[in-house]
Design a protein around this motif. Structure first.
Motif, PDB file in Angstrom:
ATOM      1  N   ASN A  84      50.858  45.542  32.825  1.00  0.00           N
ATOM      2  CA  ASN A  84      52.281  45.289  32.565  1.00  0.00           C
ATOM      3  C   ASN A  84      53.041  44.794  33.793  1.00  0.00           C
ATOM      4  O   ASN A  84      54.257  44.657  33.745  1.00  0.00           O
TER       5      ASN A  84
ATOM      6  N   ILE B 143      53.850  46.330  36.341  1.00  0.00           N
ATOM      7  CA  ILE B 143      54.760  47.312  36.929  1.00  0.00           C
ATOM      8  C   ILE B 143      54.301  47.599  38.353  1.00  0.00           C
ATOM      9  O   ILE B 143      55.098  47.743  39.261  1.00  0.00           O
TER      10      ILE B 143
ATOM     11  N   ARG C  99      75.005  45.757  30.604  1.00  0.00           N
ATOM     12  CA  ARG C  99      74.769  47.080  30.034  1.00  0.00           C
ATOM     13  C   ARG C  99      75.280  48.190  30.949  1.00  0.00           C
ATOM     14  O   ARG C  99      75.933  49.126  30.516  1.00  0.00           O
ATOM     15  N   GLU C 100      74.973  48.049  32.253  1.00  0.00           N
ATOM     16  CA  GLU C 100      75.414  49.073  33.200  1.00  0.00           C
ATOM     17  C   GLU C 100      76.937  49.169  33.221  1.00  0.00           C
ATOM     18  O   GLU C 100      77.504  50.254  33.260  1.00  0.00           O
TER      19      GLU C 100
ATOM     20  N   ILE D 108      61.701  49.953  30.337  1.00  0.00           N
ATOM     21  CA  ILE D 108      62.490  48.844  30.864  1.00  0.00           C
ATOM     22  C   ILE D 108      61.715  48.062  31.915  1.00  0.00           C
ATOM     23  O   ILE D 108      61.709  46.834  31.889  1.00  0.00           O
ATOM     24  N   ILE D 109      61.035  48.763  32.810  1.00  0.00           N
ATOM     25  CA  ILE D 109      60.364  47.994  33.865  1.00  0.00           C
ATOM     26  C   ILE D 109      59.092  47.332  33.367  1.00  0.00           C
ATOM     27  O   ILE D 109      58.440  46.620  34.122  1.00  0.00           O
ATOM     28  N   SER D 110      58.735  47.538  32.090  1.00  0.00           N
ATOM     29  CA  SER D 110      57.673  46.688  31.556  1.00  0.00           C
ATOM     30  C   SER D 110      58.264  45.353  31.102  1.00  0.00           C
ATOM     31  O   SER D 110      57.533  44.431  30.764  1.00  0.00           O
ATOM     32  N   SER D 111      59.602  45.257  31.080  1.00  0.00           N
ATOM     33  CA  SER D 111      60.253  43.982  30.724  1.00  0.00           C
ATOM     34  C   SER D 111      60.865  43.282  31.926  1.00  0.00           C
ATOM     35  O   SER D 111      60.919  42.062  31.971  1.00  0.00           O
ATOM     36  N   VAL D 112      61.377  44.047  32.877  1.00  0.00           N
ATOM     37  CA  VAL D 112      62.014  43.428  34.040  1.00  0.00           C
ATOM     38  C   VAL D 112      61.424  44.011  35.303  1.00  0.00           C
ATOM     39  O   VAL D 112      60.847  45.087  35.286  1.00  0.00           O
ATOM     40  N   ARG D 113      61.586  43.283  36.402  1.00  0.00           N
ATOM     41  CA  ARG D 113      61.111  43.810  37.680  1.00  0.00           C
ATOM     42  C   ARG D 113      62.007  44.970  38.102  1.00  0.00           C
ATOM     43  O   ARG D 113      63.222  44.933  37.889  1.00  0.00           O
TER      44      ARG D 113
ATOM     45  N   ARG E  19      60.693  51.560  43.386  1.00  0.00           N
ATOM     46  CA  ARG E  19      59.599  51.137  42.524  1.00  0.00           C
ATOM     47  C   ARG E  19      58.579  52.268  42.317  1.00  0.00           C
ATOM     48  O   ARG E  19      58.094  52.480  41.205  1.00  0.00           O
TER      49      ARG E  19
ATOM     50  N   TYR F 105      68.030  55.578  26.168  1.00  0.00           N
ATOM     51  CA  TYR F 105      69.326  56.018  26.698  1.00  0.00           C
ATOM     52  C   TYR F 105      69.971  56.946  25.667  1.00  0.00           C
ATOM     53  O   TYR F 105      70.205  56.545  24.528  1.00  0.00           O
TER      54      TYR F 105
ATOM     55  N   LEU G  74      65.886  42.005  26.644  1.00  0.00           N
ATOM     56  CA  LEU G  74      65.181  42.062  27.927  1.00  0.00           C
ATOM     57  C   LEU G  74      63.786  41.463  27.801  1.00  0.00           C
ATOM     58  O   LEU G  74      63.224  40.949  28.765  1.00  0.00           O
ATOM     59  N   LYS G  75      63.220  41.531  26.604  1.00  0.00           N
ATOM     60  CA  LYS G  75      61.904  40.931  26.384  1.00  0.00           C
ATOM     61  C   LYS G  75      62.012  39.443  26.099  1.00  0.00           C
ATOM     62  O   LYS G  75      61.031  38.790  25.771  1.00  0.00           O
TER      63      LYS G  75
ATOM     64  N   LEU H  34      72.035  40.597  31.728  1.00  0.00           N
ATOM     65  CA  LEU H  34      71.964  41.601  30.655  1.00  0.00           C
ATOM     66  C   LEU H  34      72.073  43.012  31.217  1.00  0.00           C
ATOM     67  O   LEU H  34      72.793  43.859  30.679  1.00  0.00           O
ATOM     68  N   ILE H  35      71.347  43.236  32.310  1.00  0.00           N
ATOM     69  CA  ILE H  35      71.353  44.576  32.899  1.00  0.00           C
ATOM     70  C   ILE H  35      72.748  44.899  33.435  1.00  0.00           C
ATOM     71  O   ILE H  35      73.277  45.988  33.220  1.00  0.00           O
TER      72      ILE H  35
ATOM     73  N   LEU I  69      66.250  45.524  38.008  1.00  0.00           N
ATOM     74  CA  LEU I  69      66.937  46.661  37.411  1.00  0.00           C
ATOM     75  C   LEU I  69      67.839  47.335  38.447  1.00  0.00           C
ATOM     76  O   LEU I  69      68.999  47.657  38.174  1.00  0.00           O
TER      77      LEU I  69
ATOM     78  N   GLU J  75      68.012  57.504  33.967  1.00  0.00           N
ATOM     79  CA  GLU J  75      66.930  56.702  33.412  1.00  0.00           C
ATOM     80  C   GLU J  75      65.589  57.387  33.605  1.00  0.00           C
ATOM     81  O   GLU J  75      64.694  57.282  32.778  1.00  0.00           O
TER      82      GLU J  75
ATOM     83  N   TYR K  26      69.429  45.452  23.142  1.00  0.00           N
ATOM     84  CA  TYR K  26      69.330  45.293  24.591  1.00  0.00           C
ATOM     85  C   TYR K  26      67.871  45.175  25.023  1.00  0.00           C
ATOM     86  O   TYR K  26      67.493  44.243  25.749  1.00  0.00           O
TER      87      TYR K  26
ATOM     88  N   LYS L 192      71.883  47.325  38.278  1.00  0.00           N
ATOM     89  CA  LYS L 192      72.587  48.608  38.238  1.00  0.00           C
ATOM     90  C   LYS L 192      73.672  48.656  39.314  1.00  0.00           C
ATOM     91  O   LYS L 192      74.807  49.048  39.049  1.00  0.00           O
TER      92      LYS L 192
ATOM     93  N   ILE M 287      54.983  38.674  30.588  1.00  0.00           N
ATOM     94  CA  ILE M 287      55.648  39.921  30.202  1.00  0.00           C
ATOM     95  C   ILE M 287      56.173  39.852  28.771  1.00  0.00           C
ATOM     96  O   ILE M 287      56.078  40.802  28.009  1.00  0.00           O
TER      97      ILE M 287
ATOM     98  N   TYR N  92      54.640  47.085  25.262  1.00  0.00           N
ATOM     99  CA  TYR N  92      54.085  48.293  25.879  1.00  0.00           C
ATOM    100  C   TYR N  92      54.859  49.522  25.414  1.00  0.00           C
ATOM    101  O   TYR N  92      56.070  49.590  25.554  1.00  0.00           O
TER     102      TYR N  92
ATOM    103  N   LYS O 141      68.059  38.057  32.489  1.00  0.00           N
ATOM    104  CA  LYS O 141      67.818  39.498  32.421  1.00  0.00           C
ATOM    105  C   LYS O 141      68.763  40.268  33.325  1.00  0.00           C
ATOM    106  O   LYS O 141      69.278  41.320  32.963  1.00  0.00           O
TER     107      LYS O 141
END
Lengths: 309, 447
Positions: free
Chosen positions: A51, A53, B10-11, B217-222, B426, A86, A101-102, B6-7, B226, B208, A97, B230, A73, A78, B3
């Motif tokens: 993924n 990460i 949301r924040e 979330i971190i499987s979608s963004v670095r 990270r 949240y 993000l995807k 978007l973050i 994030l 979080e 949301y 934030k 990604i 996943y 992204k």
């Protein structure tokens, strides 16, 4: 290319600890691939590397023939083992949301969400806050969010935890449906019965190394050991049992005097049962002869224990 | 939408919709204005209370001097003795009794004059009485020396030295304090913003982690996206809050003063009173003090305000980014807020140091070695440099090289800190269960 994902000699260290040691895998397209291993074996590390990460110290991952990169990604879904939402955000807003993000467009995401909410019978949750939902309900949302962007590869880490048996079954059916639609799935779990039900291929990771992988049916063939379960009707078992024990390896022999039934397990030198039947040769009426196929659980335990010796 | 956007959105929304945030945003101006109004109102009440002082004058002097005015009334007691005068003062509920005995000279009479009161007398009442004595005594001495009152006033002018910069601009005395205060306000704002909103960033990271959404979330963004999203989103929420505070606070203050009929200058009047009192002869010069105030105002507008605002923004953005990314890293390293204390103290320390060094050192010497040192050191420069900047850049102000060095150091630190914080972040967001030590944090940097 027939593999959706190839890992080649992936190595990852955390300080002095080696989390993955030269792990290589080939995950074929359109199958359910079971990633098995005891706690702390390195499964989650591998999944996180897939993924993006975390990143491997050494080795490479190829996704659909290409070296793994950021764009992939959006092609991977996943569902982590440690998952949540949240708490104070509304369900619909949150799902939107995460879908965005995807890389999904808002409009498209909304349409698909509506479809999935109806499909899983949760249509009226849109404006509820997550903290008002039960754990099982939240898991359903999480499942939807994972599959919503129609990824080529889905990774489920313990997907059934938190579900009651009825909902677990619904999710299982959904996973099989996704496979039928052409999705490749990596499935990481401790629950061996679900491995039997779902997986086509498995890999076993133990102490940071891959110790076994392949098609589940092949592995089972490889691990079956000419063991058979035998049942026969006989009036007096002692003499025959005596003879059998001197000639073969007999385990768990049981004689029911009332039913006049003898049951035992036997290991033959080859896979040919005729030698046993010839030996018995009418001394008893054989009413049961079944080859013992090792379960995934047996294979798991056996392999891990062998390795530990 | 990207992204990151978007973050940030949301924040921002999560913060702005939060109930306690809304309450804080709208309640604080009301509370603040309420406090100001209360103080102003009480001050006015205090001033409006008229004190009556009994005067038992047995001497032949001062017969004309104690006259009632708006603030103090004098009741003259005659044909009695001291004890009876004290009794009647008590029964009448007067504030106190001034007794001047019968003596042969005005000096003797003054020396033996007494002020009796139930409790210790207030300084302002005593000051008023003392002024009367002083004036009469001086007049008497002048009369003995044969100097007329007009002649004395002519020579008795107070002296203030005129100040000027080398470039020839005339200065008002105390202007460097004024300038430092303006910088101080900017610096203080930065500190408050960092502590409040850095804390928000940290709690958001912890939330979080505890809700376990982080890995989704971190499987979608670095993780870096994030973290930055934030930090930026929270900063926007903070700016929103500040703007609401300034606007609503201003409006409320105006309304409150209109409703309660309070003259806003009441709040400044104390300084005027002391300055009048120190003038010889107690002659107040309202015209001149207005001129003085006007001079300060003029001086205020002569400040390089645009330059100040620009540098405020630069230092604010860099300072906030540095500190809030440290806060984010702390949030990622721990599982709950109670574990954050040991890590927060070292962050607050340089901020506090900057404020105190600023107030004590920069005020007295804006370009001394300590002020220069702290305005170059990246963790304190956003606050200390802003206190020095109202003096301008270049000659008479902050040397250009110091400004450039300070900003370059700040940018370098910003890059280094964000990079380090992102590494800790990270690793930290995926670690559960144990309270990390500094040693472990250091180890994470090398993963």
């Amino acid at each position: 290319m027939n593999n959706i994902l190839v890992a080649s000699e992936v190595t990852k260290h955390f300080g002095a600890h080696t989390a993955l040691n030269k792990v290589s895998l080939e995950i074929p397209k359109n199958c359910i691939y079971g990633l098995l291993g005891p706690n702390g074996a390195g499964k989650t590390t591998l999944i996180r590397i897939i993924n993006q990460i975390i990143f491997p110290d050494d080795g490479a991952i190829f996704f659909d023939g290409q070296a793994l990169k950021g764009d992939h990604i959006s092609l991977i879904g996943y569902l982590p083992e440690e998952r949540g939402l949240y708490k104070s955000m509304k369900v619909g807003e949150q799902a939107l949301y995460l879908a965005q993000l995807k890389g999904l467009h808002k409009h498209e995401a909304k349409k698909r969400l509506k479809y999935w909410f109806e499909r899983l019978d949760i249509g009226d949750w849109w404006n509820k806050k997550v903290q008002e939902l039960s754990k099982g309900m939240a898991q359903k949302i999480q499942f939807i969010v994972t599959v919503l962007h129609q990824p080529k590869l889905l990774i489920f880490d313990e997907p059934f935890s938190g579900f009651d048996p009825i909902n677990a079954n619904i999710i299982k059916e959904e996973i099989l449906q996704l496979k039928a639609n052409g999705t490749s799935i990596i499935f990481s779990t401790h629950r061996m019965e679900s491995v039997e039900e779902l997986c086509d291929h498995i890999a076993l990771i133990h102490q940071s190394e891959k110790i076994l992988d392949g098609k589940l049916s092949d592995i089972k063939k490889q691990y079956k050991n000419n063991n058979f379960e035998v049942g026969m009707a006989i009036d007096q078992a002692d003499d025959l049992l005596q003879e059998l024990t001197t000639n073969f390896e007999i385990r768990e022999a049981q004689f029911d005097a009332n039913e006049k039934q003898l049951n035992f397990k036997i290991q033959l030198p080859t896979n040919d049962t005729r030698q046993l039947l010839d030996f018995i040769d009418g001394k008893a009426n054989v009413n049961q002869l079944v080859e013992i196929i090792p379960s995934a659980s047996d294979i798991f335990i056996q392999t891990v224990q062998q390795k530990d010796l | 939408m990207s992204k990151l956007a978007l973050i940030i959105k949301r924040e921002y929304l999560a913060k702005v919709r939060n109930k306690s945030f809304i309450i804080m945003t709208f309640l604080s101006p009301i509370l603040m204005v309420g406090m100001v109004v209360l103080i102003a109102y009480l001050t006015q009440l205090n001033d409006n209370e008229k004190r009556i002082i009994g005067v038992f004058n047995e001497s032949i002097y001062f017969s004309e001097d104690f006259k009632s005015d708006d603030e103090t009334g004098y009741a003259h007691l005659k044909n009695t003795n001291l004890n009876a005068a004290i009794d009647s003062t008590l029964t009448m509920g007067y504030y106190g009794l001034l007794h001047i005995p019968s003596k042969t000279s005005i000096e003797e009479a003054s020396k033996h004059a007494y002020f009796y009161s139930k409790e210790a007398a207030s300084l302002s009442s005593l000051k008023e009485i003392e002024l009367v004595f002083e004036e009469r005594l001086r007049d008497e001495k002048l009369r003995q020396l044969g100097v007329s009152k007009q002649e004395f006033e002519h020579i008795g002018d107070a002296f203030e030295i005129n100040t000027s910069t080398f470039s020839g601009e005339e200065n008002l005395k105390g202007i460097s304090e004024l300038k430092a205060s303006i910088g101080g306000i900017f610096g203080y704002l930065i500190m408050m913003f960092i502590i409040i909103y850095g804390g928000f960033v940290m709690r958001s990271v912890i939330e979080e982690k505890t809700s376990r959404i982080i890995e989704v979330i971190i499987s979608s963004v670095r993780p870096f996206q994030l973290m930055m999203g934030k930090i930026i989103g929270t900063a926007f929420a903070g700016v929103t809050q500040f703007i609401i505070w300034i606007i609503s606070g201003g409006i409320l203050l105006l309304i409150a003063f209109a409703v309660f009929d309070i003259d806003p200058s009441v709040l400044n009047s104390t300084t005027e009173i002391t300055s009048t009192m120190n003038l010889p002869g107690g002659v107040s010069m309202p015209a001149e003090s207005n001129e003085l105030l006007g001079g300060y105002l003029q001086e205020f507008f002569k400040l390089p305000l645009l330059m100040l605002v620009i540098f405020f923004l630069i230092y604010f953005v860099l300072g906030y980014l540095i500190y809030s990314s440290i806060y984010a890293a702390i949030g990622a390293a721990v599982d709950n807020e109670t574990d954050t204390q040991q890590f927060i103290f070292p962050i607050i320390l340089p901020l506090m140091l900057a404020i105190y060094v600023g107030f004590f050192s920069v005020f007295s010497n804006p370009h001394g070695p300590i002020a220069v040192g702290f305005s170059l050191f990246p963790l304190t420069s956003p606050i200390v440099m802003l206190m020095r900047l109202p003096n301008g850049i270049g000659e008479g102000g902050v040397p250009l090289w110091q400004l450039i060095t300070s900003i370059l150091l700040l940018i370098a630190t910003f890059i280094a800190i964000v990079w380090l914080a992102a590494k800790i972040y990270r690793i930290g967001i995926l670690m559960y269960g144990k309270k990390p030590t500094y040693k472990e944090l250091f180890k994470w940097l090398r993963y």
